[in-house]
Write a protein that holds these residues in place. Structure first.
Motif, short mmCIF file in Angstrom:
data_model
loop_
_atom_site.label_atom_id
_atom_site.label_comp_id
_atom_site.label_asym_id
_atom_site.label_seq_id
_atom_site.Cartn_x
_atom_site.Cartn_y
_atom_site.Cartn_z
N ILE A 1 37.55 39.02 43.80
CA ILE A 1 38.46 39.05 42.65
C ILE A 1 39.74 38.26 42.92
O ILE A 1 40.10 37.36 42.17
CB ILE A 1 38.76 40.51 42.24
CG1 ILE A 1 37.47 41.16 41.76
CG2 ILE A 1 39.83 40.55 41.15
CD1 ILE A 1 37.55 42.64 41.51
N VAL A 2 40.44 38.58 44.01
CA VAL A 2 41.73 37.95 44.28
C VAL A 2 41.56 36.48 44.67
O VAL A 2 42.25 35.61 44.14
CB VAL A 2 42.53 38.74 45.34
CG1 VAL A 2 43.80 38.01 45.74
CG2 VAL A 2 42.85 40.14 44.81
N GLN A 3 40.65 36.20 45.61
CA GLN A 3 40.52 34.82 46.08
C GLN A 3 39.66 33.96 45.15
O GLN A 3 40.11 32.92 44.68
CB GLN A 3 39.91 34.79 47.48
CG GLN A 3 39.78 33.35 48.01
CD GLN A 3 38.83 33.21 49.16
OE1 GLN A 3 37.83 33.91 49.24
NE2 GLN A 3 39.15 32.32 50.07
N GLU A 4 38.43 34.39 44.86
CA GLU A 4 37.50 33.53 44.13
C GLU A 4 37.77 33.48 42.63
O GLU A 4 37.71 32.40 42.04
CB GLU A 4 36.06 33.98 44.38
CG GLU A 4 35.62 33.79 45.83
CD GLU A 4 34.24 34.37 46.12
OE1 GLU A 4 33.53 34.78 45.16
OE2 GLU A 4 33.87 34.40 47.31
N GLN A 5 38.05 34.62 42.01
CA GLN A 5 38.21 34.63 40.56
C GLN A 5 39.64 34.34 40.11
O GLN A 5 39.85 33.56 39.19
CB GLN A 5 37.74 35.97 39.99
CG GLN A 5 36.23 36.16 40.09
CD GLN A 5 35.78 37.49 39.52
OE1 GLN A 5 35.54 38.43 40.25
NE2 GLN A 5 35.70 37.56 38.20
N LEU B 1 57.04 34.33 38.54
CA LEU B 1 57.08 33.59 37.29
C LEU B 1 55.85 32.68 37.25
O LEU B 1 55.33 32.28 38.27
CB LEU B 1 58.37 32.81 37.18
CG LEU B 1 59.64 33.67 37.21
CD1 LEU B 1 60.87 32.80 37.16
CD2 LEU B 1 59.65 34.67 36.07
N GLN B 2 55.42 32.30 36.05
CA GLN B 2 54.17 31.55 35.88
C GLN B 2 53.03 32.37 36.48
O GLN B 2 52.35 31.94 37.40
CB GLN B 2 54.25 30.17 36.54
CG GLN B 2 55.34 29.30 36.01
CD GLN B 2 55.08 28.83 34.59
OE1 GLN B 2 53.95 28.70 34.18
NE2 GLN B 2 56.13 28.62 33.84
N ALA B 3 52.82 33.56 35.95
CA ALA B 3 52.03 34.51 36.69
C ALA B 3 50.88 35.15 35.95
O ALA B 3 50.78 35.08 34.74
CB ALA B 3 52.95 35.60 37.17
N GLY C 1 42.81 26.78 38.55
CA GLY C 1 44.01 26.47 39.33
C GLY C 1 44.55 27.67 40.07
O GLY C 1 44.13 28.81 39.87
N ALA C 2 45.51 27.40 40.95
CA ALA C 2 46.12 28.45 41.77
C ALA C 2 47.00 29.35 40.91
O ALA C 2 47.51 28.93 39.88
CB ALA C 2 46.96 27.82 42.88
#
Length: 179
Positions: A100-104, A38-40, A14-15
């Motif tokens: 890392i940031v986008q795909e994982q 938050l929710q991070a 999920g995002a």
């Protein structure tokens, strides 16, 4: 809190919203950054870059266990302690964002301080993070430094106060007594 440690092979479901940084000492500036997500997810390096590149032990303000406890207390959902080696540090800034940031991590929001650096030789910065936001589908929130007495609050400043025995100053910078 889920902890991902000692591996570069992870995939979040999920995002997410992610804060990227070293987070040594959890001072008021760190807390300002983390309040934005938050929710991070928190993405940090293990060992810290200063340890890897200096080749010697560097005094930290908090142990790994203390950091984990602090992140758990403020409600972080996922902590990624990314293994920093000469190989992982050499990833290009573009690949760091894409892989890392986008795909994982699947970030939809990336929050960082103004002094953010990432990727090979620290060439990735806030400017690149913002420039690639649309292509990689995330929003960027850059958090200005928090000032105290006209000077920025930083882990270095807290460390100097602790080493000089100025515990009231350290507590003021941290927003809580140093332990």
């Amino acid at each position: 809190m889920q902890i991902i440690s000692g591996t570069t092979d992870f995939l979040l479901q999920g995002a997410s919203a992610v804060a990227i940084g070293k987070f040594d000492g959890m001072h008021r500036g760190h807390k300002a950054l983390l309040s934005e997500i938050l929710q991070a997810v928190v993405f940090t390096f293990d060992p810290p870059p200063a340890v890897l590149f200096s080749g010697k032990a560097v005094k930290g303000l908090t142990t790994r266990e203390e950091k984990r406890r602090l992140f758990r207390q403020i409600g972080i959902d996922v902590l990624i302690e990314f293994p920093l080696t000469f190989q992982t540090a050499a990833i290009s800034p573009e690949d760091f964002l894409r892989v890392i940031v986008q795909e994982q991590i699947r970030a939809k929001l990336v929050a960082a301080g103004t002094d953010l650096s990432f990727g090979d030789r620290g060439l990735g910065d806030c400017k690149l993070l913002k420039a690639r936001a649309e292509a990689y589908g995330y929003e960027v929130k850059i958090i200005d430094k928090v000032l105290e007495d006209g000077e920025e609050i930083s882990s270095t400043r807290v460390r100097q106060a602790v080493e000089a025995g100025k515990m009231q100053e350290a507590a003021r910078l941290l927003g809580a007594p140093y332990a």
